[in-house]
Structure formats: structure tokens, C-alpha cells
Scaffold this active site. Structure first.
Site, mmCIF file in Angstrom:
data_model
loop_
_atom_site.group_PDB
_atom_site.id
_atom_site.type_symbol
_atom_site.label_atom_id
_atom_site.label_comp_id
_atom_site.label_asym_id
_atom_site.label_seq_id
_atom_site.Cartn_x
_atom_site.Cartn_y
_atom_site.Cartn_z
ATOM 1 N N LYS A 13 0.819 -1.213 0.000
ATOM 2 C CA LYS A 13 0.000 0.000 0.000
ATOM 3 C C LYS A 13 0.855 1.267 0.000
ATOM 4 O O LYS A 13 0.612 2.184 -0.774
ATOM 5 C CB LYS A 13 -0.924 -0.036 1.217
ATOM 6 C CG LYS A 13 -1.843 1.149 1.379
ATOM 7 C CD LYS A 13 -2.925 0.856 2.407
ATOM 8 C CE LYS A 13 -2.355 0.500 3.767
ATOM 9 N NZ LYS A 13 -1.755 1.662 4.453
ATOM 10 N N ARG A 88 -9.751 3.480 9.139
ATOM 11 C CA ARG A 88 -9.472 2.092 9.507
ATOM 12 C C ARG A 88 -10.721 1.355 9.986
ATOM 13 O O ARG A 88 -10.704 0.136 10.118
ATOM 14 C CB ARG A 88 -8.413 2.033 10.618
ATOM 15 C CG ARG A 88 -7.037 2.520 10.193
ATOM 16 C CD ARG A 88 -6.060 2.451 11.354
ATOM 17 N NE ARG A 88 -4.768 3.027 11.016
ATOM 18 C CZ ARG A 88 -3.749 2.351 10.487
ATOM 19 N NH1 ARG A 88 -3.885 1.067 10.227
ATOM 20 N NH2 ARG A 88 -2.593 2.944 10.234
ATOM 21 N N ARG A 127 10.609 -6.973 5.383
ATOM 22 C CA ARG A 127 10.411 -5.545 5.130
ATOM 23 C C ARG A 127 11.377 -4.682 5.947
ATOM 24 O O ARG A 127 11.574 -4.916 7.137
ATOM 25 C CB ARG A 127 8.971 -5.134 5.448
ATOM 26 C CG ARG A 127 8.688 -3.683 5.097
ATOM 27 C CD ARG A 127 7.218 -3.370 5.068
ATOM 28 N NE ARG A 127 6.646 -3.207 6.398
ATOM 29 C CZ ARG A 127 5.455 -2.662 6.605
ATOM 30 N NH1 ARG A 127 4.727 -2.259 5.570
ATOM 31 N NH2 ARG A 127 4.984 -2.530 7.827
ATOM 32 N N ARG A 160 11.043 -2.706 11.618
ATOM 33 C CA ARG A 160 10.180 -2.325 12.733
ATOM 34 C C ARG A 160 9.986 -3.499 13.682
ATOM 35 O O ARG A 160 9.929 -4.651 13.262
ATOM 36 C CB ARG A 160 8.807 -1.877 12.205
ATOM 37 C CG ARG A 160 8.842 -0.537 11.541
ATOM 38 C CD ARG A 160 7.575 -0.211 10.789
ATOM 39 N NE ARG A 160 6.336 -0.543 11.488
ATOM 40 C CZ ARG A 160 5.157 0.021 11.208
ATOM 41 N NH1 ARG A 160 5.074 0.960 10.282
ATOM 42 N NH2 ARG A 160 4.068 -0.350 11.852
ATOM 43 N N ARG A 171 -1.019 -7.559 14.179
ATOM 44 C CA ARG A 171 -1.387 -6.463 13.278
ATOM 45 C C ARG A 171 -2.320 -6.956 12.172
ATOM 46 O O ARG A 171 -3.279 -6.265 11.815
ATOM 47 C CB ARG A 171 -0.125 -5.850 12.660
ATOM 48 C CG ARG A 171 0.762 -5.145 13.670
ATOM 49 C CD ARG A 171 2.069 -4.736 13.040
ATOM 50 N NE ARG A 171 1.907 -3.605 12.143
ATOM 51 C CZ ARG A 171 2.735 -3.324 11.157
ATOM 52 N NH1 ARG A 171 3.772 -4.094 10.909
ATOM 53 N NH2 ARG A 171 2.539 -2.275 10.387
#
Length: 217
Positions: A13, A88, A127, A160, A171
Site C-alpha cells: 500500500k 481504519r 520488510r 520495525r 497487526r
């Protein structure tokens, strides 16, 4: 033209949002960047949001919505905005619709990048994000030219803490139990565009362009 991009963490995204905003000639407004700037600049809404965060609480919808609408009402956003990371929840979507209506605007369409959960887990594990401007890389699908260094600003890349282990699953649980309901919300309005996000970056972009042109006509 006011657009929303929806996708779970790891769906690409963030990578696609910048391109899409440029393609549609609208401003890209990331909720994460918006909060960071509000904190740095000590805005009234930023201070209010920080109070909740410092207490370990979620920022209430009305504060987040007010912050988004404050940005959208600015002259530079008059040509349109691409919202990334907001809304959200259904409640946030409804509040956004109401706020946009007051500005004589409305959501044009919402685009969903559909990626299977197992692929999202795989992507998140690889990531990395640059410290300076949060540019996103992936060790397999989108590696930097120099390992550990951002191609665009030369800053260090890091992973992260919530892109690891159980935090990833937590998540994704939130997305697939809460945010996923946005698809029905915008589908019922005839504003949902779904794109296969489980393919290469360029193929996703091509499919987005084609889907948007079909929607426009």
C-alpha cells in the site's frame, strides 16, 4: 477527486500510494506522516493526540478525523487527496463522509490491494524502512541497491519491531477483523475497486491503472 487506498500491512500500500497520487495528480496524505508532523510541530490536535498515546490509549476517532479534515480543507488539497492508513473503521469512514460533505466533497472511490495472509506474513518478515523518510524496501521483492542503505536518501534501513514474530500476526488480526469491513462499506456505495496485490510492483500498478479507467467510464 478524493481517494482511499486500503490494504493490510505488507500489501504494498505504501509503495503504491505515492505512485497512485502522482498518477491521479492528487496529494498523498499518510496518516502516519500526518501524526508525526503534528507531533513535531506541536499543533493543537497533535498535542491532544499525544496525550492519549502517552497514556497508552488509542487516539479517539474524533481527534483523528479532525486532523485529517483539517489537512483536506487546506488550499493545496483542493485538487484532491489520496488517504493512506485512514479510515481504519466503519465509524471513521462515516465521520469522513460527513466531514467531506461539509466541504462539498465525497470519496470518489476506494482501492483495495488484495494479498493473501500467508504472503503478507512472508513480506513483512523481509520488510525494511529507511529512518529518514520511511521509504519501504523488501529484502526479496524490492531490495535496495546497497544493502542496509536507502536508495533515495542514503539513510539507514531498519526493521520495525512490529514486523517480527507474533507482532505481525497481531497487526494482521486487526486488519482482517476490523479494517476489512471497509470493503463492504464502499462496495455498498458502488465505490470499491479491488486489485490483485499478489504480484510484482509494476503489474500491480498496471492493474490499478486499468481498473481506475474502467471505473471512470
Amino acid at each position: 477527486m478524493d481517494i482511499i487506498i486500503i490494504g493490510a500491512q505488507g500489501s504494498g500500500k505504501g509503495t503504491q500510494a505515492g505512485y497512485l497520487a502522482e498518477y491521479l495528480k492528487v496529494h498523498h496524505l499518510s496518516s502516519g506522516d500526518m501524526f508525526r508532523k503534528a507531533f513535531e510541530n506541536h499543533t493543537a490536535l497533535g498535542i491532544k493526540a499525544r496525550e492519549y498515546i502517552d497514556r497508552g490509549e488509542l487516539v479517539p476517532d474524533n481527534v483523528t478525523v479532525d486532523m485529517v479534515l483539517e489537512h483536506i480543507a487546506r488550499p493545496e488539497y483542493r485538487a484532491g487527496v489520496l488517504l493512506d492508513g485512514f479510515p481504519r473503521t466503519i465509524a471513521q469512514s462515516q465521520a469522513l463522509d460527513k466531514g467531506l460533505e461539509a466541504l462539498d466533497r465525497s470519496v470518489t472511490f476506494a482501492i483495495y490491494l488484495n494479498v493473501p495472509r500467508e504472503e503478507l506474513v512472508h513480506r513483512l518478515a523481509g520488510r525494511y524502512i529507511c529512518r529518514a523518510h520511511q521509504h519501504v524496501y523488501n529484502s526479496e521483492t524490492n531490495p535496495p541497491h546497497v544493502p542496509g542503505i536507502c536508495d533515495l536518501d542514503g539513510s539507514e534501513l531498519y526493521q520495525r519491531s512490529d514486523d517480527k514474530g507474533e507482532a505481525i500476526q497481531k497487526r494482521l488480526d486487526t486488519f482482517f477483523s476490523e479494517t476489512i469491513h471497509l470493503l463492504d462499506f464502499y462496495q455498498q456505495q458502488g465505490k470499491l475497486i479491488e486489485v490483485n496485490g499478489n504480484q510484482g510492483i509494476e503489474l500491480v500498478r498496471e492493474d490499478m491503472r486499468k481498473a481506475i479507467e474502467r471505473f471512470r467510464h
